[in-house]
Design a protein around this motif. Structure first.
Motif, mmCIF file in Angstrom:
data_model
loop_
_atom_site.group_PDB
_atom_site.id
_atom_site.type_symbol
_atom_site.label_atom_id
_atom_site.label_comp_id
_atom_site.label_asym_id
_atom_site.label_seq_id
_atom_site.Cartn_x
_atom_site.Cartn_y
_atom_site.Cartn_z
ATOM 1 N N GLY A 16 -5.708 -1.010 -8.321
ATOM 2 C CA GLY A 16 -5.253 -0.688 -9.386
ATOM 3 C C GLY A 16 -4.700 0.850 -9.378
ATOM 4 O O GLY A 16 -3.500 1.057 -9.982
ATOM 5 N N ALA A 17 -5.198 1.887 -8.500
ATOM 6 C CA ALA A 17 -4.675 3.131 -8.380
ATOM 7 C C ALA A 17 -3.303 3.077 -7.889
ATOM 8 O O ALA A 17 -2.346 3.688 -7.890
ATOM 9 C CB ALA A 17 -5.584 3.919 -7.540
ATOM 10 N N SER A 71 -4.927 -4.197 -11.135
ATOM 11 C CA SER A 71 -5.597 -4.581 -10.009
ATOM 12 C C SER A 71 -4.906 -5.759 -9.210
ATOM 13 O O SER A 71 -4.768 -5.943 -8.084
ATOM 14 C CB SER A 71 -7.333 -4.910 -10.120
ATOM 15 O OG SER A 71 -7.927 -3.532 -10.397
ATOM 16 N N LEU A 72 -4.422 -6.426 -9.948
ATOM 17 C CA LEU A 72 -3.590 -7.718 -9.660
ATOM 18 C C LEU A 72 -2.452 -7.452 -9.127
ATOM 19 O O LEU A 72 -1.913 -7.612 -7.770
ATOM 20 C CB LEU A 72 -3.361 -8.881 -10.829
ATOM 21 C CG LEU A 72 -4.332 -9.889 -11.014
ATOM 22 C CD1 LEU A 72 -4.006 -10.723 -12.040
ATOM 23 C CD2 LEU A 72 -4.737 -10.877 -9.975
ATOM 24 N N VAL A 73 -1.677 -6.286 -9.731
ATOM 25 C CA VAL A 73 -0.525 -6.005 -9.012
ATOM 26 C C VAL A 73 -0.686 -4.915 -7.944
ATOM 27 O O VAL A 73 0.023 -5.159 -6.796
ATOM 28 C CB VAL A 73 0.189 -4.793 -10.207
ATOM 29 C CG1 VAL A 73 1.448 -4.191 -9.799
ATOM 30 C CG2 VAL A 73 0.431 -5.599 -11.458
ATOM 31 N N CYS A 121 -7.819 8.081 -9.894
ATOM 32 C CA CYS A 121 -8.162 7.189 -10.856
ATOM 33 C C CYS A 121 -9.577 6.773 -11.004
ATOM 34 O O CYS A 121 -10.079 6.764 -9.872
ATOM 35 C CB CYS A 121 -7.322 5.920 -10.294
ATOM 36 S SG CYS A 121 -7.619 4.349 -11.273
ATOM 37 N N VAL A 122 -10.116 6.640 -12.121
ATOM 38 C CA VAL A 122 -11.501 6.292 -12.408
ATOM 39 C C VAL A 122 -11.557 5.094 -13.483
ATOM 40 O O VAL A 122 -10.822 5.319 -14.703
ATOM 41 C CB VAL A 122 -12.381 7.415 -12.900
ATOM 42 C CG1 VAL A 122 -13.635 6.973 -13.295
ATOM 43 C CG2 VAL A 122 -12.380 8.562 -11.902
ATOM 44 N N GLY A 179 0.544 6.635 -13.056
ATOM 45 C CA GLY A 179 0.502 7.524 -11.825
ATOM 46 C C GLY A 179 1.770 7.973 -11.271
ATOM 47 O O GLY A 179 1.687 8.748 -10.105
ATOM 48 N N ARG A 180 2.780 7.533 -11.436
ATOM 49 C CA ARG A 180 4.049 7.706 -10.935
ATOM 50 C C ARG A 180 4.577 9.014 -10.585
ATOM 51 O O ARG A 180 4.498 9.741 -11.810
ATOM 52 C CB ARG A 180 5.355 6.858 -11.573
ATOM 53 C CG ARG A 180 6.677 6.749 -10.731
ATOM 54 C CD ARG A 180 7.774 6.032 -11.415
ATOM 55 N NE ARG A 180 7.157 4.524 -11.304
ATOM 56 C CZ ARG A 180 8.204 3.624 -12.152
ATOM 57 N NH1 ARG A 180 9.038 3.869 -12.863
ATOM 58 N NH2 ARG A 180 7.609 2.469 -12.124
#
Length: 410
Positions: free
Chosen positions: A209-210, A388-390, A227-228, A219-220
């Motif tokens: 995911g992060a 998370s899928l990405v 990441c939490v 986050g870009r």
């Protein structure tokens, strides 16, 4: 096309970096691509043409309009090919699993509804995951060039084993990568090279995911991204340093869920007490608010519904939100002191807690972190649905991003 052996080495060496720039949206025009790669305009044009010939990007022959008063020739637009190849991405979590097809650019092309019943045998679960993905491929007719899997466990490297999947009933050390690859082979899921079978990639869900958020979301542009997140159960963390996911020496870094935030708190699955894992996840919110978790809907959806319908009007829910925010803020402050990130992003239920009372969470982090008062670290919500899928797709795309010529027909 320029993939013959006479193509200049310089053009060949920048093919992968060029694709990554378009993939992450950092090269929307050929002029930007030329500048980012540090090559001549002719070389950038040839590279863009090759990527277009491979079916990966589009090059708009109608130049992008220049801003008023700007000088020079308008540049051609570059974009990911919307009908290009895809990868199969999958996520397994405490409440079930999901499969999706993801194109370049981190775009989810098709997805299955969430499926339940994660039993104790990872072979059964991953076979069902791959069958769902194969169905998506049949229905869409898209070319598949890889597969990635996100799991709620640290995944040891290089073995690809889920060391301690606390929130699914798998045995410790389940060989998820090998099992996933076996299921892909049984289903005939293709890999990047024509005629090849996909090799399964697998990693921790929050790490992935992060990675997705760093390339395509909140986050870009961050150099040191923390990441939490809490999904269906438990809490995970991830760190991106200088653009690369920091997984530690063997893939086990950033197990932040077992950071103690209340020494007298709830017993944790790890044997400790008061860990983030059990103090700030969806079950913790439901129980703190005096709600009983039901079996018919995922815990994450139940917690989200509670926030949407009862906060801030219900005093018990408001107090529960304050409790979780205070515990989360304490944990984030400790991580800020150790890691000194330039940005924090929160996912899952933590994203909803930030939105519920952003001022309170920021105040707790600032008060308890060493540098919080002099320069607060930005705390932002993750922006990608199913990140998370990405991220699982990013793993599967990486071989192509490194060498787009893998897709070339012999």
């Amino acid at each position: 096309m320029i993939h013959n052996r006479t193509r200049p080495d310089r053009g060949r060496s920048v093919l992968g970096p060029a694709l990554q720039l378009v993939h992450t949206g950092r090269a929307p025009t050929r002029a930007v691509l030329t500048a980012e790669l540090g090559v001549t305009r002719a070389t950038a044009g040839a590279v863009a043409a090759e990527l277009q010939g491979l079916g990966l990007i589009t090059v708009d022959s109608r130049p992008a309009g220049s801003a008023a008063g700007s000088q020079g020739r308008p540049s051609h637009r570059l974009a990911v090919e919307p009908n290009g190849p895809v990868v199969l991405a999958a996520q397994v979590h405490a409440d079930g699993f999901r499969a999706a097809l993801v194109s370049l650019g981190g775009t989810i092309v098709a997805t299955t509804p969430g499926c339940g019943d994660v039993d104790a045998d990872p072979v059964h679960v991953l076979r069902a995951v791959v069958e769902e993905g194969a169905g998506l491929l049949r229905r869409t007719g898209r070319r598949c060039v890889g597969a990635g899997l996100a799991v709620p466990s640290a995944v040891a490297e290089p073995e690809g084993t889920a060391l301690n999947p606390l929130h699914v009933p798998w045995p410790p050390g389940a060989p998820v990568r090998a099992v996933f690859s076996q299921c892909l082979a049984e289903a005939g899921i293709s890999g990047p090279e024509p005629g090849s079978i996909a090799v399964g990639h697998a990693a921790n869900d929050v790490n992935l995911g992060a990675l997705a958020e760093h390339r395509h979301g909140a986050g870009r542009g961050a150099q040191h991204l923390l990441c939490v997140a809490t999904g269906h159960r438990g809490v995970g963390g991830a760190l991106v340093l200088d653009g690369r996911l920091h997984a530690g020496s063997s893939g086990l870094a950033l197990e932040v869920g077992h950071l103690t935030v209340d020494p007298q708190g709830r017993p944790c699955h790890c044997g400790g007490r008061g860990c983030l894992d059990v103090e700030t996840d969806p079950l913790a919110l439901l129980e703190a608010a005096g709600r009983e978790a039901g079996p018919e809907v995922s815990l994450l959806d139940q917690a989200r519904d509670l926030l949407r319908t009862a906060h801030p009007g219900d005093p018990a829910v408001r107090e529960a939100v304050h409790r979780l925010i205070d515990r989360l803020g304490l944990g984030l402050a400790g991580l800020v002191n150790i890691l000194n990130p330039d940005r924090i992003i929160l996912g899952g239920l933590h994203r909803e807690l930030l939105r519920a009372d952003e001022e309170r969470l920021r105040a707790v982090v600032a008060e308890r972190s060493l540098w919080g008062r002099s320069g607060a670290v930005p705390v932002l919500a993750c922006t990608l649905d199913h990140n998370s899928l990405v991220g699982a797709a990013e793993m599967a795309w990486q071989p192509v991003l490194d060498d787009p010529l893998l897709l070339q027909e012999a």
